[in-house]
Design a protein around this motif. Structure first.
Motif, PDB file in Angstrom:
ATOM      1  N   LYS A 200       0.808  -1.225   0.000  1.00  0.00           N
ATOM      2  CA  LYS A 200       0.000   0.000   0.000  1.00  0.00           C
ATOM      3  C   LYS A 200       0.842   1.276   0.000  1.00  0.00           C
ATOM      4  N   LEU A 201       1.988   1.245   0.659  1.00  0.00           N
ATOM      5  CA  LEU A 201       2.776   2.461   0.864  1.00  0.00           C
ATOM      6  C   LEU A 201       3.833   2.691  -0.206  1.00  0.00           C
ATOM      7  N   GLU A 211      -0.757   3.830  -3.176  1.00  0.00           N
ATOM      8  CA  GLU A 211      -2.192   3.823  -2.892  1.00  0.00           C
ATOM      9  C   GLU A 211      -2.510   4.572  -1.606  1.00  0.00           C
ATOM     10  N   VAL A 212      -1.627   4.471  -0.607  1.00  0.00           N
ATOM     11  CA  VAL A 212      -1.819   5.131   0.684  1.00  0.00           C
ATOM     12  C   VAL A 212      -0.674   6.105   0.919  1.00  0.00           C
ATOM     13  N   ARG A 213      -1.006   7.341   1.312  1.00  0.00           N
ATOM     14  CA  ARG A 213       0.020   8.366   1.569  1.00  0.00           C
ATOM     15  C   ARG A 213      -0.136   8.914   2.971  1.00  0.00           C
ATOM     16  N   TYR A 214       0.978   9.385   3.510  1.00  0.00           N
ATOM     17  CA  TYR A 214       0.926  10.137   4.746  1.00  0.00           C
ATOM     18  C   TYR A 214       0.331  11.513   4.466  1.00  0.00           C
TER      19      TYR A 214
END
Length: 409
Positions: A200-201, A211-214
């Motif tokens: 994801k990261l 797909e996933v961000r901070y």
């Protein structure tokens, strides 16, 4: 310990209880009875394995052919029965928790008097190395694939305490087993979480964003060659390469591929070289924060350096982060991103092999420095948790081994 004909176990406190009673020492035939009930062909067929114990045959990954007309001759197995399998002289006796039938080649037995014996105590006893070694006296000449008969087992002498002490020994060991299973599950769960988050990261293939961000990060990631963001230093291959006679137990670490274990370097057991020999070498001079990477044999195995001085054997390369966060790079080098490229670039024939030149061409996804830092810190926390549970597992297994050696005769 033995005093004359009297057998007394090492005195040990079990759940705040002291036990001093003499242990019995008898032949197995006086405690156990052979079981050979047949005619239960409608029950499920069981298999007896060393790694999984007694399981349903249908749950095995292999397709075992058997004649259903012979099932009437299979032996009944019930929960609590012990089974002498075809490999008992290697791994001890198995215990069934299932009801079913199994091949007549197996020997099934249980207690003559169930009320006077603790079943769990005997499960542990039958898996002890000392007991397995005692089977060798009655298995001499028995070929692989042939079971020990009940008659042969009946001649094996066993030592056991009274029911109360059996119970406390069993409870103690069972609590340790429960704790071991708990930490094993936590390690497995954390590994699965880590694997899912790695997907994801990091950007998927041919994409520029994960797909996933901070929060507060939205820039596209760059694709950089590994050689552009690090420096690489080979191990020395020249005339001065250390001979076996020059490897010593104390000195400057001379790291080989076998010293890389679970992302860390086994400094305690690695070979060392003298200061004079170290100064003669023209290869890598490693320092804290570098990453050692295996180029031959176990290709891709790597570890972060957490000390300030040493060098590497010719099978390793020293990778020094230059314009990339070291922890972040370490995560990349242990992900599918590295694995896919390593498989494609393997130049080995007799054994896996990778050149530094091709390693330097590996494509690395690179976000901004602060995002690298956040990702690196996050996965470092997960790895720390996994290491913590692994350390607890190691200590629990050592404790169990100690108790198995000292709570029995």
């Amino acid at each position: 310990m033995y005093i004359g004909n009297i057998i007394i176990p090492i005195k040990i406190i079990l759940l705040n209880h002291f036990f001093y009673d003499i242990w019995e020492h008898v032949k197995s035939r006086y405690l156990f009875k052979n079981i050979s009930s047949k005619g239960f062909q409608n029950l499920p067929v069981l298999s007896v394995t060393q790694d999984k114990g007694v399981i349903y045959r249908d749950s095995l990954d292999i397709d075992i052919k058997y004649d259903s007309s012979t099932l009437k001759n299979y032996k009944l197995v019930q929960p609590g029965d012990f089974i002498i399998s075809l490999r008992s002289f290697q791994g001890g006796f198995e215990t069934s928790y299932l009801t079913g039938i199994t091949s007549p080649a197996y020997t099934i037995f249980n207690f003559i008097d169930n009320q006077s014996q603790n079943h769990m105590f005997w499960q542990y006893l039958f898996k002890r190395k000392n007991f397995i070694n005692s089977l060798k006296k009655v298995t001499f000449g028995i070929r692989d694939g042939k079971a020990i008969s009940f008659s042969q087992f009946g001649d094996v002498k066993v030592e056991y305490p009274d029911f109360g002490e059996q119970k406390h020994i069993a409870i103690t060991l069972n609590k340790i087993d429960d704790a071991i299973q708990l930490h094993e599950r936590k390690c497995e769960e954390l590994a699965l979480i880590k694997k899912a988050l790695l997907q994801k990261l990091f950007p998927k293939k041919d994409e520029i964003k994960p797909e996933v961000r901070y929060e507060n990060f939205s820039d596209a990631w760059e694709q950089r060659k590994l050689g552009e963001v690090v420096e690489m230093f080979n191990g020395d291959r020249g005339y001065n390469y250390p001979k076996d006679s020059e490897l010593i137990s104390e000195g400057i670490p001379f790291i080989n591929a076998g010293d890389l274990k679970n992302g860390q370097i086994d400094l305690k057991n690695c070979k060392k070289i003298s200061r004079e020999k170290f100064n003669q070498l023209s290869g890598a001079k490693i320092r804290q924060g570098d990453i050692l990477y295996c180029l031959r044999g176990t290709l891709g195995k790597n570890a972060i350096v957490k000390f300030n001085e040493g060098t590497v054997a010719s099978s390793l390369v020293d990778i020094r982060p230059k314009t990339i966060n070291g922890i972040y790079l370490f995560i990349i080098l242990n992900s599918d991103i590295e694995y896919r490229q390593r498989i494609l670039n393997d130049e080995g024939a007799a054994q896996p092999n990778l050149s530094v030149r091709n390693l330097a061409k590996f494509i690395i996804p690179v976000p901004k420095t602060k995002e690298q830092q956040k990702i690196g810190d996050f996965f470092n926390q997960i790895d720390t948790l996994i290491t913590l549970h692994q350390c607890k597992l190691k200590k629990l297994r050592q404790l169990k081994k100690f108790l198995l050696q000292n709570m029995f005769i």
